[in-house]
Design a protein around this motif. Structure first.
Motif, PDB file in Angstrom:
ATOM      1  N   LYS A   1       0.942  -1.158  -0.021  1.00 12.04           N
ATOM      2  CA  LYS A   1       0.117   0.027  -0.082  1.00 12.04           C
ATOM      3  C   LYS A   1       0.767   1.277   0.023  1.00 12.04           C
ATOM      4  O   LYS A   1       0.781   2.086   1.038  1.00 12.04           O
ATOM      5  N   HIS A   2       1.887   1.222  -0.838  1.00 15.14           N
ATOM      6  CA  HIS A   2       2.631   2.361  -1.135  1.00 15.14           C
ATOM      7  C   HIS A   2       2.250   3.611  -1.929  1.00 15.14           C
ATOM      8  O   HIS A   2       1.439   3.246  -2.928  1.00 15.14           O
ATOM      9  N   PRO A   3       2.124   4.871  -1.602  1.00 17.92           N
ATOM     10  CA  PRO A   3       1.770   5.724  -2.376  1.00 17.92           C
ATOM     11  C   PRO A   3       2.503   5.993  -3.726  1.00 17.92           C
ATOM     12  O   PRO A   3       3.668   5.608  -3.674  1.00 17.92           O
TER      13      PRO A   3
ATOM     14  N   MET B   1      -5.977  -4.043 -11.353  1.00 20.08           N
ATOM     15  CA  MET B   1      -6.541  -3.704  -9.898  1.00 20.08           C
ATOM     16  C   MET B   1      -5.968  -4.704  -8.911  1.00 20.08           C
ATOM     17  O   MET B   1      -6.049  -5.725  -9.168  1.00 20.08           O
ATOM     18  N   ASN B   2      -5.389  -4.085  -7.796  1.00 21.47           N
ATOM     19  CA  ASN B   2      -4.807  -5.054  -6.694  1.00 21.47           C
ATOM     20  C   ASN B   2      -5.666  -4.761  -5.626  1.00 21.47           C
ATOM     21  O   ASN B   2      -6.049  -3.626  -5.313  1.00 21.47           O
ATOM     22  N   TYR B   3      -6.342  -5.740  -4.970  1.00 22.01           N
ATOM     23  CA  TYR B   3      -7.364  -5.557  -3.961  1.00 22.01           C
ATOM     24  C   TYR B   3      -6.891  -6.301  -2.762  1.00 22.01           C
ATOM     25  O   TYR B   3      -7.086  -7.653  -2.975  1.00 22.01           O
ATOM     26  N   ASP B   4      -6.794  -5.715  -1.705  1.00 20.65           N
ATOM     27  CA  ASP B   4      -6.578  -6.372  -0.290  1.00 20.65           C
ATOM     28  C   ASP B   4      -8.004  -7.066   0.265  1.00 20.65           C
ATOM     29  O   ASP B   4      -8.736  -6.251   0.754  1.00 20.65           O
ATOM     30  N   ILE B   5      -8.277  -8.118   0.171  1.00 17.86           N
ATOM     31  CA  ILE B   5      -9.350  -8.903   0.588  1.00 17.86           C
ATOM     32  C   ILE B   5      -9.183  -8.740   2.204  1.00 17.86           C
ATOM     33  O   ILE B   5     -10.274  -8.805   2.767  1.00 17.86           O
ATOM     34  N   SER B   6      -8.167  -9.168   2.556  1.00 16.93           N
ATOM     35  CA  SER B   6      -7.830  -8.983   4.085  1.00 16.93           C
ATOM     36  C   SER B   6      -6.457  -8.571   4.361  1.00 16.93           C
ATOM     37  O   SER B   6      -5.855  -8.052   3.454  1.00 16.93           O
TER      38      SER B   6
ATOM     39  N   ASN C   1      -3.479   6.208 -12.341  1.00 20.94           N
ATOM     40  CA  ASN C   1      -2.974   5.428 -11.364  1.00 20.94           C
ATOM     41  C   ASN C   1      -3.636   5.858  -9.991  1.00 20.94           C
ATOM     42  O   ASN C   1      -3.334   7.044  -9.639  1.00 20.94           O
ATOM     43  N   TYR C   2      -4.494   5.143  -9.567  1.00 22.45           N
ATOM     44  CA  TYR C   2      -5.153   5.510  -8.142  1.00 22.45           C
ATOM     45  C   TYR C   2      -4.834   4.453  -6.976  1.00 22.45           C
ATOM     46  O   TYR C   2      -4.621   3.289  -7.268  1.00 22.45           O
ATOM     47  N   MET C   3      -4.436   5.074  -6.100  1.00 18.54           N
ATOM     48  CA  MET C   3      -4.039   4.326  -4.581  1.00 18.54           C
ATOM     49  C   MET C   3      -4.825   4.513  -3.483  1.00 18.54           C
ATOM     50  O   MET C   3      -5.123   5.641  -2.915  1.00 18.54           O
TER      51      MET C   3
ATOM     52  N   SER D   1      -5.783  -0.693  -5.099  1.00 15.41           N
ATOM     53  CA  SER D   1      -4.870   0.213  -6.350  1.00 15.41           C
ATOM     54  C   SER D   1      -5.407  -0.068  -7.392  1.00 15.41           C
ATOM     55  O   SER D   1      -5.475  -1.154  -7.987  1.00 15.41           O
ATOM     56  N   VAL D   2      -5.273   0.848  -8.756  1.00 12.22           N
ATOM     57  CA  VAL D   2      -5.622   0.658 -10.250  1.00 12.22           C
ATOM     58  C   VAL D   2      -4.445   1.283 -10.642  1.00 12.22           C
ATOM     59  O   VAL D   2      -4.239   2.538 -10.447  1.00 12.22           O
ATOM     60  N   VAL D   3      -4.206   0.539 -11.629  1.00  7.85           N
ATOM     61  CA  VAL D   3      -2.997   1.133 -12.739  1.00  7.85           C
ATOM     62  C   VAL D   3      -3.675   0.921 -13.962  1.00  7.85           C
ATOM     63  O   VAL D   3      -4.162  -0.180 -14.430  1.00  7.85           O
ATOM     64  N   SER D   4      -3.768   2.143 -14.684  1.00 10.84           N
ATOM     65  CA  SER D   4      -4.799   1.973 -16.256  1.00 10.84           C
ATOM     66  C   SER D   4      -3.996   2.949 -17.100  1.00 10.84           C
ATOM     67  O   SER D   4      -3.236   3.809 -16.830  1.00 10.84           O
ATOM     68  N   GLY D   5      -4.384   2.891 -18.363  1.00 11.11           N
ATOM     69  CA  GLY D   5      -3.845   3.564 -19.410  1.00 11.11           C
ATOM     70  C   GLY D   5      -4.199   3.530 -20.727  1.00 11.11           C
ATOM     71  O   GLY D   5      -5.046   2.232 -21.054  1.00 11.11           O
TER      72      GLY D   5
END
Length: 792
Positions: free
Chosen positions: A32-34, A451-456, A393-395, A400-404
């Motif tokens: 979860k780095h900015p 998208m990278n999603y933290d389920i837990s 790019n959204y954090m 987080s989402v990386v898109s382009g």
């Protein structure tokens, strides 16, 4: 960095990691780095970094605390800044300090430290890259063929292998990403990607002067600097480099007078200008220009067996050769790049990256390597391309989402003359040439998101997709000319090329129905490439991951077509990985990846007709084969004491042919050994006059084929030893390094040509051109070089 560059990747050897490396005690259980400021694009120049002086007392205190502990290494493999240990990708990262300690000044040396990786200079050239990762790549550099390993400088794609052995400015690290990168990096990354991450300027007035002397009269000079035009806002960076070295061997006989007989020499210069603008903390602009000119001689090959047509025995040295062509060669590269980055808020970053590059390379490749024109190929490569990319790019807190959006427009053209002069004279003509000219142009766009999603706190899910739409247009002119033909007038002294187009168009479109091709052939392809991954952070120090990803290598047309054949479909790779990244203690790190893949619709050139016929030149491109592989990659680091560290990198690959309609048939992987191994030791000696770092590494490559369809040229297993000692003054202004490469002077093949036939008893007979053309190209011999630099 430029789209293309040239032979040596000279990097800044004496920069600290700064913010890129901290102690592993700062690790957190999830990624979860900015988003942080990525460095500006590198520019093609053989330039060392901007000067870096002694750190302040706080930095020195931090460094003392880190002694004897593993470093935290940050990477941008997923286009965000995150810890290497928390990135669920098989990746090797080599930082600027490590590059300097090992004395790495050539891109091809990076292969030693990344498992299952091949990075080599292509046969007959000084600057064209042959790259394979996990057995996936592209050996033929002719226009129209797409690479299988993507080369990137930050986020900019280097489209062509010509000049892709890059030189760097302010390199922060080099990342080798193994496995398909089809979601974030797009087409032509079925094997993986090599990514250069560079630094922005500091804004201080600085200068660095560096000189190198070494074996074979090596003499290099590099000068770089930066100056603030407006304090804290506008910075100007400039640089110039000149690299020279005598040849490792020579042309023993040249049929043409007044030729430079150095073989495997180096002669190039490079220059760059970079302008950075920082209007505010949230806004950044950069524009750069670079130019490189490499006039190193064409590289002559080593005859593995004697000629049967002339007096050309096997030379005593593998770096000696014979030629009937001019020995000159040239690579010209020039480009512009620009970047705009806006940090909208703490969570969202917008970025635009653009580039324009042009390259021109006339070259002379003597296939038969004799003083007769048995099989000579003078050629020209002419490329230009433009790229545009928008990123958002959204954090967030848990995702987080990386898109382009990405657009590429490239033109790749060339011409070569396959001169079979001796055969032509035997047929009663003055000579014989197969002339091939053409272009293979591409226009493509893509949209991607991951998208990278933290389920837990322990489990994360990664979902990615990319859609690519591409249109290619191509034409080919191809036929025989019963004379010895060269690409242009005065290619050799006194030669006058006839006016007009010498051979007809054979691939293209008939737009007016008169049975004459008068326009390019056009085909389009589209592809959806997904990625699914799951990560489990068992504890603060151990992460397990598994993923499925898909990549593709673009469809294309045969640049050697002799008939109006259709284009071929893209190659597709489906890859599965499972792995673990673990810091077993503060001093011991182990990263292990297991992988398997299926490689479908492989594009392969085959010869139609009688393979034993020395005039057989009829070739066709087809989706001819399907292969698969599985393997393992292990990387370990042990910090034995405050001053001693060991690193291990091991790769294993097992290859399987599932479908084989190629002519001749596939028999194995090209330039890919079953096992690769590297053991590296690094010792720091602290003295009152500065620090001295001693480095030693042993690199082993198992035996491997040069060509996937022939075992006539293959390299036996070999090991290589490299030694280095680097000193830096207490003040940090003076530095020096002594480096010994290939200590035991191993001879190892990196390329070749096998235009020869062989009977059932192993006897060689004539191949294309009528001679026994079995040729090898070799990696560098033992060299020693001393570098001294001063920063002020």
């Amino acid at each position: 960095m430029s789209k293309s560059a040239h032979t040596n990747s000279l990097v800044s050897p004496y920069q600290p990691y700064s913010a890129t490396v901290t102690t592993e005690e700062q690790k957190r259980p999830s990624v979860k780095h900015p988003m942080r400021s990525l460095c500006a694009l590198a520019v093609a120049s053989v330039l060392s970094s901007a000067p870096v002086f002694a750190q302040d007392s706080q930095t020195n205190t931090d460094a003392e605390e880190q002694k004897g502990k593993l470093e935290r290494i940050e990477v941008t493999a997923r286009k965000t800044v995150e810890s290497l240990q928390e990135t669920p990708v098989a990746i090797t990262s080599i930082g600027a300090v490590e590059l300097g300690e090992k004395g790495i000044s050539v891109l091809t040396e990076v292969q030693q430290f990344s498992p299952n990786t091949t990075l080599q200079t292509s046969r007959g050239t000084n600057s064209t890259l042959t790259a394979f990762i996990r057995g996936l790549g592209q050996q033929d550099p002719l226009w129209g063929y797409e690479p299988g390993v993507g080369i990137y400088v930050d986020d900019v794609y280097i489209a062509r292998p010509q000049g892709a052995v890059l030189d760097l400015l302010d390199v922060q690290r080099i990342e080798v990403l193994r496995g398909p990168q089809g979601t974030l990096y797009g087409k032509n990354t079925i094997g993986g990607a090599v990514k250069y991450v560079t630094k922005e300027m500091t804004g201080d007035t600085q200068m660095n002067v560096e000189a190198t002397v070494g074996s074979y009269s090596q003499r290099d000079i590099k000068v770089t600097g930066q100056i603030p035009l407006i304090e804290d806002t506008v910075y100007l960076g400039v640089g110039y480099a000149n690299l020279n070295r005598d040849g490792f061997g020579e042309y023993l006989v040249s049929a043409l007078p007044n030729q430079d007989k150095e073989n495997y020499n180096k002669d190039l210069w490079a220059a760059r200008v970079t302008l950075e603008v920082h209007p505010s903390e949230d806004l950044f602009f950069r524009i750069g220009w670079d130019k490189t000119e490499d006039t190193s001689n064409a590289k002559g090959g080593y005859r593995l067996i004697p000629s049967i047509l002339t007096d050309a025995p096997v030379p005593d040295s593998v770096f000696d050769s014979y030629t009937s062509l001019p020995t000159w060669n040239k690579v010209e590269l020039e480009g512009y790049n620009w970047l705009a980055r806006y940090q909208v808020n703490d969570n969202l970053e917008l970025k635009y990256i653009g580039s324009h590059r042009e390259s021109y390379s006339p070259t002379n490749i003597d296939f038969d390597n004799t003083p007769l024109p048995i099989f000579d190929v003078p050629a020209e490569y002419d490329d230009s391309n433009d790229t545009h990319e928008l990123q958002a790019n959204y954090m967030g807190d848990t995702f987080s989402v990386v898109s382009g959006l990405y657009f590429y427009d490239g033109e790749s053209c060339g011409n070569f003359d396959a001169i079979l002069g001796v055969l032509g004279q035997a047929l009663g003509a003055t000579g014989l040439t197969r002339e091939v000219t053409g272009c293979n142009n591409s226009e493509s766009w893509a949209a991607y998101a991951q998208m990278n999603y933290d389920i837990s706190d322990k489990v994360s899910l990664s979902l990615g997709a990319r859609y690519t739409d591409e249109e290619k247009s191509a034409f080919v002119n191809n036929d025989l000319v019963y004379a010895n033909v060269y690409p242009s007038t005065d290619w050799i002294d006194g030669y006058v090329r006839p006016d007009g187009q010498l051979v007809p168009q054979v691939l293209g479109t008939d737009t007016d129905g008169d049975d004459i091709l008068d326009a390019p052939a056009v085909e389009s392809w589209s592809r959806f490439t997904p990625r699914v991954g799951v990560e489990y952070q068992m504890n603060r120090d151990t992460m397990f991951f598994a993923s499925y990803s898909q990549g593709f290598k673009s469809g294309t047309f045969n640049p050697r077509a002799q008939t109006n054949e259709p284009g071929v479909e893209p190659e597709v790779v489906d890859s599965f990985e499972v792995g673990v990244k673990s810091d077993l203690s503060d001093a011991l790190r182990m990263n292990l990846t297991l992988f398997s893949y299926d490689h479908k619709d492989r594009q392969y050139i085959g010869i139609e007709g009688d393979l034993s016929d020395p005039t057989a030149l009829d070739q066709r491109l087809r989706n001819a084969a399907e292969t698969a592989a599985k393997g393992a990659e292990l990387e370990m680091t042990w910090v034995a004491t405050d001053n001693l560290q060991f690193d291990v990198a091991y790769g294993y690959i097992d290859f399987e042919i599932k479908k084989n309609n190629a002519i001749p048939p596939l028999i194995g992987l090209a330039s890919t050994p079953e096992n690769t191994f590297n053991l590296n030791a690094n010792y720091l000696l602290e003295t009152t006059f500065g620090d001295i770092t001693f480095n030693a590494n042993y690199y082993y490559r198992d035996d491997y084929l040069i060509f996937e369809t022939s075992d006539l040229i293959q390299q036996d297993a070999y090991g290589m030893v490299n030694l280095s000692a680097r000193w830096e003054s207490v003040e940090g202004d003076w530095y020096a390094g002594l480096h010994v490469k290939n200590l035991t002077d191993e001879e190892y093949l990196v390329g070749g040509y096998d235009f020869v036939t062989q009977d059932g008893e192993g006897n060689f007979g004539p191949g294309l051109g009528g001679d026994t053309t079995l040729i090898g190209y070799y990696g560098d011999p033992r060299t020693v070089h001393l570098t001294v630099g001063y920063r002020f």
